[in-house]
Design a protein around this motif. Structure first.
Motif, PDB file in Angstrom:
ATOM      1  N   GLY A  16       0.703  -1.182  -0.058  1.00  0.00           N
ATOM      2  CA  GLY A  16      -0.013  -0.180   0.048  1.00  0.00           C
ATOM      3  C   GLY A  16       1.044   1.310   0.165  1.00  0.00           C
ATOM      4  N   ARG A  17       0.183   2.311  -0.251  1.00  0.00           N
ATOM      5  CA  ARG A  17       0.896   3.538  -0.367  1.00  0.00           C
ATOM      6  C   ARG A  17       1.182   4.115   1.361  1.00  0.00           C
ATOM      7  N   MET A  96      -5.886   0.096   1.722  1.00  0.00           N
ATOM      8  CA  MET A  96      -5.898   1.619   1.026  1.00  0.00           C
ATOM      9  C   MET A  96      -6.699   2.419   2.115  1.00  0.00           C
ATOM     10  N   ASP A  97      -6.671   3.657   1.952  1.00  0.00           N
ATOM     11  CA  ASP A  97      -7.288   4.646   3.222  1.00  0.00           C
ATOM     12  C   ASP A  97      -8.599   4.666   3.033  1.00  0.00           C
ATOM     13  N   GLY A  98      -9.415   4.537   3.967  1.00  0.00           N
ATOM     14  CA  GLY A  98     -10.901   4.737   3.841  1.00  0.00           C
ATOM     15  C   GLY A  98     -11.224   5.906   4.257  1.00  0.00           C
ATOM     16  N   LYS A  99     -10.695   6.627   4.828  1.00  0.00           N
ATOM     17  CA  LYS A  99     -10.808   8.002   5.097  1.00  0.00           C
ATOM     18  C   LYS A  99     -10.593   9.008   3.608  1.00  0.00           C
ATOM     19  N   THR A 100      -9.451   8.965   3.261  1.00  0.00           N
ATOM     20  CA  THR A 100      -9.174   9.644   2.009  1.00  0.00           C
ATOM     21  C   THR A 100      -9.693   9.227   0.702  1.00  0.00           C
ATOM     22  N   GLN A 103      -6.857   6.820  -4.794  1.00  0.00           N
ATOM     23  CA  GLN A 103      -5.858   7.717  -5.021  1.00  0.00           C
ATOM     24  C   GLN A 103      -5.645   7.352  -6.395  1.00  0.00           C
ATOM     25  N   PRO A 104      -5.326   8.791  -7.157  1.00  0.00           N
ATOM     26  CA  PRO A 104      -4.719   8.366  -8.631  1.00  0.00           C
ATOM     27  C   PRO A 104      -3.658   7.222  -8.483  1.00  0.00           C
ATOM     28  N   GLY A 105      -3.618   6.320  -9.567  1.00  0.00           N
ATOM     29  CA  GLY A 105      -2.450   5.325  -9.740  1.00  0.00           C
ATOM     30  C   GLY A 105      -2.846   3.964  -8.967  1.00  0.00           C
ATOM     31  N   ASP A 138     -16.865   3.623  -3.009  1.00  0.00           N
ATOM     32  CA  ASP A 138     -15.847   4.113  -4.002  1.00  0.00           C
ATOM     33  C   ASP A 138     -14.794   2.907  -4.296  1.00  0.00           C
ATOM     34  N   PHE A 139     -14.609   1.902  -3.419  1.00  0.00           N
ATOM     35  CA  PHE A 139     -13.600   1.029  -3.625  1.00  0.00           C
ATOM     36  C   PHE A 139     -14.026  -0.283  -4.450  1.00  0.00           C
ATOM     37  N   TYR A 140     -15.345  -0.260  -4.787  1.00  0.00           N
ATOM     38  CA  TYR A 140     -15.596  -1.374  -5.367  1.00  0.00           C
ATOM     39  C   TYR A 140     -15.281  -1.418  -6.951  1.00  0.00           C
TER      40      TYR A 140
END
Length: 446
Positions: A16-17, A96-100, A103-105, A138-140
């Protein structure tokens, strides 16, 4: 009798980033599985990998952010990090960050991971309260269902994640017992001379070499015989290959070392005499100690040191590795051959001492002598009493002491016991594990 080869645990890699909570998730999962943990002074405990046990299944968890020396923004370096992790891993946890939100990429990373054929579980972290569950939609878009909403900081959602994760783990196959083969792993930082060390060993005329494919992915194990003793060099493919890693990926090789150490009887830890003992050396030494493996520390490139600098370097290494003082330290030079002839006799002795088994009567006479020489301290103004000592295992020699107040035995006295056991049993090179178990006065030991 030599112990059977311990099967290599399945590997789960966290990817992850920066700032998505990878390290928090790692710490939460690894700490939740720890039962008996030894706390030793002088060791940096920034663990890059750890064992997780859940519902009877164990696996090795790797924090790839820590292994690459820190989190980096998405780009070529992170892509190479992901490629390195995927090459080794059995299961990928993409965090991934569920708060933000996405992200691009992120799409490119998901596309790459999907092409590998490895199971990928999308973990959406920082779902700390019901309001953030709306962000999950958004993550689906990535097509990685089901999603695993968690809060690593608050330990929410981890049971569901672990229950599904263990279903993807490959079965663990018990390795057959090898009657007289000593498994040796040569480990160390890049460019300390591991490749040259192995090539020199395998180039000796007295050695009979028979390379064959190993059982774990691209690992090549090399069996050979030397002066009548059979050995198995672990993962010589990775060690003999010239390293062309990019900066930032060097620490990821520590993961290679973990897997090799898990399978070996004796680890040869090579250091660079010109650089002395580094933090990365300490990490690798710490994992050897944690795995209970015998160890020979070789300070390579000794010939490149000025004579007046040698005592200083030897003292620095000895002091820095005080937490594993059982490991003999051998200055050597692969280039000139200095002290190479001492390597295998030491490996043999380390292996023999690690397999030492003491009789019950011998152990308890020794325990009585040790505790009489230096009495245990008081605990809540009451004496600590050691009743008896047993040895259930070898490789490493493992002892269980039955005591009325195990929680009251300080680390300093525990270290004293271990030191005296080594001395009294004549096994100065053996790693020793000592567990303290509560027994009330009057309880029978049978």
């Amino acid at each position: 009798m030599p112990s059977p080869a311990r099967p290599a645990l399945p590997l789960v890699a966290i990817i992850g980033r920066a700032n998505v909570g990878k390290s928090t998730l790692f710490n939460c999962l690894t700490q939740s599985s720890r039962a008996l943990v030894d706390d030793w002074p002088g060791v940096t405990r920034d663990r890059l990998f750890g064992t997780v046990t859940w519902d009877g299944h164990s696996f090795l968890l790797a924090d790839t952010g820590g292994l690459t020396g820190g989190d980096d923004e998405l780009g070529e370096l992170v892509r190479r990090q992901a490629e390195a992790a995927v090459a080794e891993a059995d299961v990928i946890l993409l965090v991934m960050d569920g708060k933000t939100g996405p992200q691009p990429g992120d799409e490119k990373v998901v596309e790459y991971l999907r092409t590998t054929g490895k199971p990928v579980l999308l973990v959406v972290n920082k779902i700390d309260h019901p309001g953030r569950e709306a962000n999950l939609a958004d993550f689906y878009r990535f097509g990685l269902a089901p999603l695993y909403p968690v809060s690593a900081a608050h330990k929410i959602g981890l049971s569901t994640l672990l229950n599904d994760l263990i279903r993807y783990l490959p079965p663990t196959v018990e390795a057959p017992e090898e009657e007289a083969v000593i498994r040796v792993a040569v480990v160390g930082r890049p460019n300390v001379g591991k490749s040259s060390f192995i090539n020199r060993i395998l180039g000796e005329e007295r050695l009979i070499v028979s390379p064959q494919p190993g059982t774990t992915r691209d690992v090549i194990d090399t069996p050979f015989s030397y002066q009548g003793q059979d050995y198995l060099l672990i993962d010589t493919a990775g060690l003999r290959r010239h390293s062309k890693m990019s900066p930032g990926l060097e620490k990821y090789m520590a993961l290679k070392a973990v897997r090799a150490v898990q399978r070996c009887h004796v680890a040869v830890l090579l250091l660079d005499a010109q650089e002395g003992l580094t933090q990365q050396d300490l990490r690798i030494a710490g994992l050897i100690r944690d795995e209970g493996r015998g160890c020979l520390v070789g300070i390579n490139k000794w010939d490149l040191l000025e004579a007046e600098a040698r005592p200083r370097v030897l003292n620095q290494v000895t002091a820095g590795l005080d937490f594993m003082s059982y490991a003999p330290i051998l200055p050597l030079s692969v280039k000139t051959g200095h002290n190479i002839a001492k390597v295998f006799p030491l490996i043999n002795e380390i292996h023999a001492q690690s397999g030492h088994r003491a009789g019950t009567r011998e152990l308890n006479l020794l325990l009585k002598e040790i505790t009489a020489r230096v009495h245990p301290p008081l605990f809540h103004h009451r004496p600590i009493k050691f009743f008896y000592l047993t040895q259930p295992e070898t490789h490493p020699p493992t002892f269980v002491a039955f005591v009325n107040h195990p929680e009251g035995v300080p680390d300093s006295y525990r270290r004293y016991l271990i030191k005296q056991l080594r001395q009294g049993l004549g096994i100065p090179y053996a790693p020793i594990r000592l567990f303290l178990k509560k027994r009330r006065r009057g309880t029978k030991s049978g």
